[in-house]
Scaffold this active site. Structure first.
Site, PDB file in Angstrom:
ATOM      1  N   LYS A 191       0.826  -1.214   0.000  1.00  0.00           N
ATOM      2  CA  LYS A 191       0.000   0.000   0.000  1.00  0.00           C
ATOM      3  C   LYS A 191       0.867   1.275   0.000  1.00  0.00           C
ATOM      4  CE  LYS A 191      -4.077  -2.166   2.105  1.00  0.00           C
ATOM      5  NZ  LYS A 191      -5.083  -2.074   3.207  1.00  0.00           N
ATOM      6  N   TYR A 240     -12.363  -1.604  -4.020  1.00  0.00           N
ATOM      7  CA  TYR A 240     -12.896  -1.748  -2.663  1.00  0.00           C
ATOM      8  C   TYR A 240     -14.424  -1.617  -2.618  1.00  0.00           C
ATOM      9  CZ  TYR A 240      -8.340  -1.901  -0.298  1.00  0.00           C
ATOM     10  OH  TYR A 240      -7.111  -2.276   0.163  1.00  0.00           O
ATOM     11  N   ASN A 250      -2.274   0.176   6.853  1.00  0.00           N
ATOM     12  CA  ASN A 250      -1.778  -1.109   7.341  1.00  0.00           C
ATOM     13  C   ASN A 250      -0.903  -1.845   6.314  1.00  0.00           C
ATOM     14  OD1 ASN A 250      -3.802  -1.856   5.636  1.00  0.00           O
ATOM     15  ND2 ASN A 250      -5.030  -2.942   7.145  1.00  0.00           N
ATOM     16  N   HIS A 299      -2.214  -5.396   1.365  1.00  0.00           N
ATOM     17  CA  HIS A 299      -3.499  -6.046   1.086  1.00  0.00           C
ATOM     18  C   HIS A 299      -3.234  -7.492   0.684  1.00  0.00           C
ATOM     19  CE1 HIS A 299      -7.434  -6.894  -0.700  1.00  0.00           C
ATOM     20  NE2 HIS A 299      -6.752  -7.479  -1.671  1.00  0.00           N
ATOM     21  N   GLU A 311      -9.540 -10.259  -8.129  1.00  0.00           N
ATOM     22  CA  GLU A 311      -8.573  -9.177  -7.896  1.00  0.00           C
ATOM     23  C   GLU A 311      -7.380  -9.284  -8.851  1.00  0.00           C
ATOM     24  OE1 GLU A 311      -9.774  -8.254  -3.247  1.00  0.00           O
ATOM     25  OE2 GLU A 311      -7.856  -9.263  -3.625  1.00  0.00           O
TER      26      GLU A 311
HETATM   27  P1  IDP Z   1      -8.194  -6.625   5.249  1.00  0.00           P
HETATM   28  O1  IDP Z   1      -7.315  -5.686   4.416  1.00  0.00           O
HETATM   29  O2  IDP Z   1      -7.453  -7.145   6.442  1.00  0.00           O
HETATM   30  O3  IDP Z   1      -8.834  -7.698   4.414  1.00  0.00           O
HETATM   31  P2  IDP Z   1     -10.806  -5.317   5.281  1.00  0.00           P
HETATM   32  O4  IDP Z   1     -11.794  -5.463   6.372  1.00  0.00           O
HETATM   33  O5  IDP Z   1     -11.077  -6.028   3.983  1.00  0.00           O
HETATM   34  O6  IDP Z   1      -9.368  -5.717   5.862  1.00  0.00           O
HETATM   35  O7  IDP Z   1     -10.657  -3.757   4.998  1.00  0.00           O
HETATM   36  C1  IDP Z   1      -9.980  -3.307   3.841  1.00  0.00           C
HETATM   37  C2  IDP Z   1      -9.067  -2.168   4.247  1.00  0.00           C
HETATM   38  O8  IDP Z   1      -9.848  -1.065   4.723  1.00  0.00           O
HETATM   39  C3  IDP Z   1      -8.118  -2.477   5.408  1.00  0.00           C
HETATM   40  O9  IDP Z   1      -6.959  -3.179   5.022  1.00  0.00           O
HETATM   41  C4  IDP Z   1      -7.797  -1.079   5.907  1.00  0.00           C
HETATM   42  O10 IDP Z   1      -6.847  -0.397   5.071  1.00  0.00           O
HETATM   43  C5  IDP Z   1      -9.154  -0.402   5.767  1.00  0.00           C
HETATM   44  N1  IDP Z   1      -9.970  -0.517   6.986  1.00  0.00           N
HETATM   45  C6  IDP Z   1     -10.600  -1.624   7.469  1.00  0.00           C
HETATM   46  N2  IDP Z   1     -11.253  -1.378   8.599  1.00  0.00           N
HETATM   47  C7  IDP Z   1     -11.047  -0.060   8.861  1.00  0.00           C
HETATM   48  C8  IDP Z   1     -11.482   0.809   9.918  1.00  0.00           C
HETATM   49  O11 IDP Z   1     -12.185   0.414  10.857  1.00  0.00           O
HETATM   50  N3  IDP Z   1     -11.039   2.111   9.846  1.00  0.00           N
HETATM   51  C9  IDP Z   1     -10.266   2.566   8.828  1.00  0.00           C
HETATM   52  N4  IDP Z   1      -9.845   1.785   7.817  1.00  0.00           N
HETATM   53  C10 IDP Z   1     -10.225   0.490   7.834  1.00  0.00           C
HETATM   54 MG    MG Z   2     -10.203  -7.532   2.897  1.00  0.00          MG
END
Ligand code: IDP
Ligand code: MG
Length: 139
Positions: free
Chosen positions: A11, A51, A114, A117, A128
């Site tokens: 990312k 997304y 984070n 992905h 994807e």
């Molecule tokens: P993942 O990347 O671990 O699969 P997902 O729930 O699919 O997590 O969410 C996609 C992305 O959205 C996350 O990697 C993160 O960058 C962002 N995200 C998820 N939950 C939150 C939140 O509660 N606050 C802000 N950003 C979030």
């Molecule tokens: Mg996800």
């Protein structure tokens, strides 16, 4: 278990912080083969499309802004049980909950920024991979 492919993104936070090389090394040391890789910058439309499953979530607009703020590295990765395996190597979405030794524990700043992905299921991985790579790039 069988040989499988998954899709991953380094990312914008990690690329900007100069952590892409260490993250790729972490993935390779974990046993994944890099099948395809490219650096690009997502348009807003691409980020919203990628997304789309999260479009009703409160964090959606912030996520799109984050994912378009700078270059990313998109990858096709292969190994036994790649989808589940990459999720383990990545660690939990929120780095505060990520296990020791995972990529998110090492490099992620917070639940949004984070660093990586990874597809969440084989069907998602297929969709994807197709979103970013042509057939010729996935040989
Ligand atoms: P993942 O990347 O671990 O699969 P997902 O729930 O699919 O997590 O969410 C996609 C992305 O959205 C996350 O990697 C993160 O960058 C962002 N995200 C998820 N939950 C939150 C939140 O509660 N606050 C802000 N950003 C979030
Ligand atoms: Mg996800």
């Amino acid at each position: 278990m069988s040989v499988e492919r998954t899709f991953s993104i380094v990312k914008p936070d990690a690329v900007a912080a100069g952590q892409a090389g260490e993250i790729l090394a972490h993935i390779e040391k974990a046993g994944f083969r890099i099948v395809a890789l490219k650096m690009m910058r997502l348009t807003e439309a691409q980020a919203r499309g990628f997304y789309a499953v999260h479009r009703e979530r409160p964090f959606f607009n912030g996520l799109v802004k984050f994912m378009t703020e700078g270059p990313i590295i998109v990858m096709a990765l292969e190994c036994e049980d790649a989808v589940k395996g990459l999720r383990e190597v990545m660690g939990a979405t929120n780095p505060a909950n990520a296990a020791e030794g995972t990529i998110r524990k090492r490099f992620a700043q917070n639940i949004e920024r984070n660093c990586i992905h990874g597809s969440d299921a084989p069907e998602t991985a297929e969709t994807e991979l197709r979103f970013f790579f042509s057939t010729a790039e996935l040989l």
